[in-house]
Motif scaffolding. Sequence first.
Motif, PDB file in Angstrom:
ATOM      1  N   PRO A   9       0.837  -1.195   0.000  1.00 52.82           N
ATOM      2  CA  PRO A   9       0.000   0.000   0.000  1.00 52.82           C
ATOM      3  C   PRO A   9       0.877   1.252   0.000  1.00 52.82           C
ATOM      4  CG  PRO A   9      -0.387  -1.354   1.958  1.00 52.82           C
ATOM      5  CD  PRO A   9       0.704  -1.994   1.168  1.00 52.82           C
ATOM      6  N   LEU A  10       0.314   2.337  -0.476  1.00 51.93           N
ATOM      7  CA  LEU A  10       1.072   3.566  -0.619  1.00 51.93           C
ATOM      8  C   LEU A  10       0.279   4.710  -0.011  1.00 51.93           C
ATOM      9  CD1 LEU A  10       3.589   4.896  -2.006  1.00 51.93           C
ATOM     10  CD2 LEU A  10       2.121   5.259  -3.982  1.00 51.93           C
ATOM     11  N   ASP A  11       0.890   5.446   0.919  1.00 51.49           N
ATOM     12  CA  ASP A  11       0.297   6.657   1.469  1.00 51.49           C
ATOM     13  C   ASP A  11       0.652   7.785   0.503  1.00 51.49           C
ATOM     14  OD1 ASP A  11      -0.821   8.619   3.041  1.00 51.49           O
ATOM     15  OD2 ASP A  11       0.844   8.688   4.455  1.00 51.49           O
ATOM     16  N   VAL A  12      -0.265   8.127  -0.390  1.00 51.83           N
ATOM     17  CA  VAL A  12       0.005   9.073  -1.474  1.00 51.83           C
ATOM     18  C   VAL A  12       0.207  10.476  -0.901  1.00 51.83           C
ATOM     19  CG1 VAL A  12      -0.888  10.116  -3.579  1.00 51.83           C
ATOM     20  CG2 VAL A  12      -1.298   7.696  -3.116  1.00 51.83           C
ATOM     21  N   GLU A  13       1.372  11.052  -1.216  1.00 50.40           N
ATOM     22  CA  GLU A  13       1.702  12.395  -0.762  1.00 50.40           C
ATOM     23  C   GLU A  13       1.738  13.403  -1.898  1.00 50.40           C
ATOM     24  OE1 GLU A  13       5.414  11.934   1.254  1.00 50.40           O
ATOM     25  OE2 GLU A  13       4.551  10.667   2.810  1.00 50.40           O
ATOM     26  N   ASN A  14       1.929  12.940  -3.132  1.00 49.89           N
ATOM     27  CA  ASN A  14       2.071  13.825  -4.269  1.00 49.89           C
ATOM     28  C   ASN A  14       1.577  13.090  -5.516  1.00 49.89           C
ATOM     29  OD1 ASN A  14       2.876  16.015  -5.842  1.00 49.89           O
ATOM     30  ND2 ASN A  14       4.924  15.193  -6.134  1.00 49.89           N
ATOM     31  N   VAL A  15       0.884  13.826  -6.386  1.00 45.84           N
ATOM     32  CA  VAL A  15       0.388  13.250  -7.639  1.00 45.84           C
ATOM     33  C   VAL A  15       0.765  14.198  -8.770  1.00 45.84           C
ATOM     34  CG1 VAL A  15      -1.633  12.483  -8.933  1.00 45.84           C
ATOM     35  CG2 VAL A  15      -1.566  12.183  -6.462  1.00 45.84           C
ATOM     36  N   ARG A  16       1.289  13.649  -9.852  1.00 46.05           N
ATOM     37  CA  ARG A  16       1.654  14.453 -11.028  1.00 46.05           C
ATOM     38  C   ARG A  16       0.989  13.862 -12.256  1.00 46.05           C
ATOM     39  NH1 ARG A  16       6.608  17.503 -10.809  1.00 46.05           N
ATOM     40  NH2 ARG A  16       5.765  18.155 -12.798  1.00 46.05           N
ATOM     41  N   VAL A  17       0.581  14.722 -13.176  1.00 47.07           N
ATOM     42  CA  VAL A  17      -0.002  14.305 -14.451  1.00 47.07           C
ATOM     43  C   VAL A  17       0.893  14.831 -15.556  1.00 47.07           C
ATOM     44  CG1 VAL A  17      -1.992  14.476 -15.995  1.00 47.07           C
ATOM     45  CG2 VAL A  17      -2.349  14.345 -13.518  1.00 47.07           C
ATOM     46  N   PHE A  18       1.302  13.927 -16.441  1.00 44.01           N
ATOM     47  CA  PHE A  18       2.147  14.283 -17.574  1.00 44.01           C
ATOM     48  C   PHE A  18       1.375  14.010 -18.856  1.00 44.01           C
ATOM     49  CE2 PHE A  18       4.871  12.952 -14.101  1.00 44.01           C
ATOM     50  CZ  PHE A  18       5.763  14.012 -14.011  1.00 44.01           C
ATOM     51  N   VAL A  26      -0.098   9.311 -15.057  1.00 44.25           N
ATOM     52  CA  VAL A  26      -0.349   9.786 -13.701  1.00 44.25           C
ATOM     53  C   VAL A  26       0.636   9.066 -12.793  1.00 44.25           C
ATOM     54  CG1 VAL A  26      -1.997   9.909 -11.805  1.00 44.25           C
ATOM     55  CG2 VAL A  26      -2.789  10.202 -14.156  1.00 44.25           C
ATOM     56  N   GLU A  27       1.431   9.842 -12.059  1.00 50.77           N
ATOM     57  CA  GLU A  27       2.394   9.278 -11.112  1.00 50.77           C
ATOM     58  C   GLU A  27       1.959   9.616  -9.697  1.00 50.77           C
ATOM     59  OE1 GLU A  27       6.657   9.232 -13.433  1.00 50.77           O
ATOM     60  OE2 GLU A  27       6.401  10.531 -11.700  1.00 50.77           O
ATOM     61  N   LEU A  28       1.960   8.598  -8.862  1.00 52.41           N
ATOM     62  CA  LEU A  28       1.680   8.768  -7.442  1.00 52.41           C
ATOM     63  C   LEU A  28       2.979   8.588  -6.686  1.00 52.41           C
ATOM     64  CD1 LEU A  28      -1.445   6.434  -7.179  1.00 52.41           C
ATOM     65  CD2 LEU A  28      -1.398   8.858  -7.758  1.00 52.41           C
ATOM     66  N   HIS A  29       3.283   9.504  -5.791  1.00 48.65           N
ATOM     67  CA  HIS A  29       4.488   9.411  -4.967  1.00 48.65           C
ATOM     68  C   HIS A  29       4.069   9.375  -3.502  1.00 48.65           C
ATOM     69  CE1 HIS A  29       6.045  12.052  -8.437  1.00 48.65           C
ATOM     70  NE2 HIS A  29       6.286  10.786  -8.731  1.00 48.65           N
ATOM     71  N   ALA A  66      -7.127   8.989  -5.842  1.00 47.90           N
ATOM     72  CA  ALA A  66      -6.068   9.950  -6.166  1.00 47.90           C
ATOM     73  C   ALA A  66      -5.895  10.090  -7.676  1.00 47.90           C
ATOM     74  CB  ALA A  66      -4.754   9.526  -5.525  1.00 47.90           C
ATOM     75  N   VAL A  67      -5.976   8.984  -8.404  1.00 50.16           N
ATOM     76  CA  VAL A  67      -5.822   9.022  -9.863  1.00 50.16           C
ATOM     77  C   VAL A  67      -6.981   9.776 -10.501  1.00 50.16           C
ATOM     78  CG1 VAL A  67      -5.820   7.605 -11.962  1.00 50.16           C
ATOM     79  CG2 VAL A  67      -4.395   6.955 -10.012  1.00 50.16           C
ATOM     80  N   HIS A  68      -8.202   9.458 -10.104  1.00 50.21           N
ATOM     81  CA  HIS A  68      -9.371  10.118 -10.685  1.00 50.21           C
ATOM     82  C   HIS A  68      -9.388  11.607 -10.354  1.00 50.21           C
ATOM     83  CE1 HIS A  68     -11.469   6.694 -12.449  1.00 50.21           C
ATOM     84  NE2 HIS A  68     -11.035   6.004 -11.414  1.00 50.21           N
ATOM     85  N   GLU A  69      -9.020  11.966  -9.143  1.00 50.34           N
ATOM     86  CA  GLU A  69      -8.972  13.377  -8.761  1.00 50.34           C
ATOM     87  C   GLU A  69      -7.937  14.133  -9.604  1.00 50.34           C
ATOM     88  OE1 GLU A  69      -7.676  15.985  -4.897  1.00 50.34           O
ATOM     89  OE2 GLU A  69      -8.793  14.122  -4.542  1.00 50.34           O
ATOM     90  N   ALA A  70      -6.769  13.538  -9.805  1.00 48.65           N
ATOM     91  CA  ALA A  70      -5.723  14.183 -10.613  1.00 48.65           C
ATOM     92  C   ALA A  70      -6.179  14.361 -12.059  1.00 48.65           C
ATOM     93  CB  ALA A  70      -4.429  13.372 -10.553  1.00 48.65           C
ATOM     94  N   LEU A  71      -6.830  13.344 -12.618  1.00 47.45           N
ATOM     95  CA  LEU A  71      -7.318  13.450 -13.996  1.00 47.45           C
ATOM     96  C   LEU A  71      -8.429  14.495 -14.114  1.00 47.45           C
ATOM     97  CD1 LEU A  71      -7.321   9.690 -15.030  1.00 47.45           C
ATOM     98  CD2 LEU A  71      -5.809  11.487 -15.898  1.00 47.45           C
ATOM     99  N   ASP A  72      -9.318  14.538 -13.131  1.00 47.63           N
ATOM    100  CA  ASP A  72     -10.386  15.546 -13.140  1.00 47.63           C
ATOM    101  C   ASP A  72      -9.808  16.955 -13.096  1.00 47.63           C
ATOM    102  OD1 ASP A  72     -12.377  13.634 -13.267  1.00 47.63           O
ATOM    103  OD2 ASP A  72     -12.835  13.716 -11.101  1.00 47.63           O
ATOM    104  N   GLU A  73      -8.826  17.168 -12.221  1.00 49.45           N
ATOM    105  CA  GLU A  73      -8.202  18.490 -12.099  1.00 49.45           C
ATOM    106  C   GLU A  73      -7.499  18.904 -13.379  1.00 49.45           C
ATOM    107  OE1 GLU A  73      -5.699  18.594  -8.644  1.00 49.45           O
ATOM    108  OE2 GLU A  73      -7.386  18.283  -7.290  1.00 49.45           O
ATOM    109  N   ALA A  74      -7.015  17.919 -14.156  1.00 47.57           N
ATOM    110  CA  ALA A  74      -6.335  18.207 -15.420  1.00 47.57           C
ATOM    111  C   ALA A  74      -7.313  18.166 -16.608  1.00 47.57           C
ATOM    112  CB  ALA A  74      -5.199  17.216 -15.646  1.00 47.57           C
TER     113      ALA A  74
END
Length: 79
Positions: A9-18, A26-29, A66-74
């Motif tokens: 599991p990953l505690d997502v702290e940062n999301v980037r969309v390229f 979409v990268e989750l860090h 996190a992925v869907h939120e990042a895509l929506d924001e972009a």
Amino acid sequence: MSLDQSTRPLDVENVRVFDYRRDVIVELHGETPDGEFDAVSYVFREDPDDETGLRSPEIEADHEAAVHEALDEADYTLT
């Protein structure tokens, strides 16, 4: 970094969309429960039948929000 992303599991702290020519990545860090840094990437391809949509790869349940939120924001939509 773990190659088997489904086991840690990953505690997502940062999301980037390229945005590339025909792909969106979409990268989750974040940190694993062991406190190690990890990154998870998902590649989305343009849907040839819908110019405004992206075809989705399989997304781990823990990462979906996190992925869907990042895509929506972009301003991307999934088909």
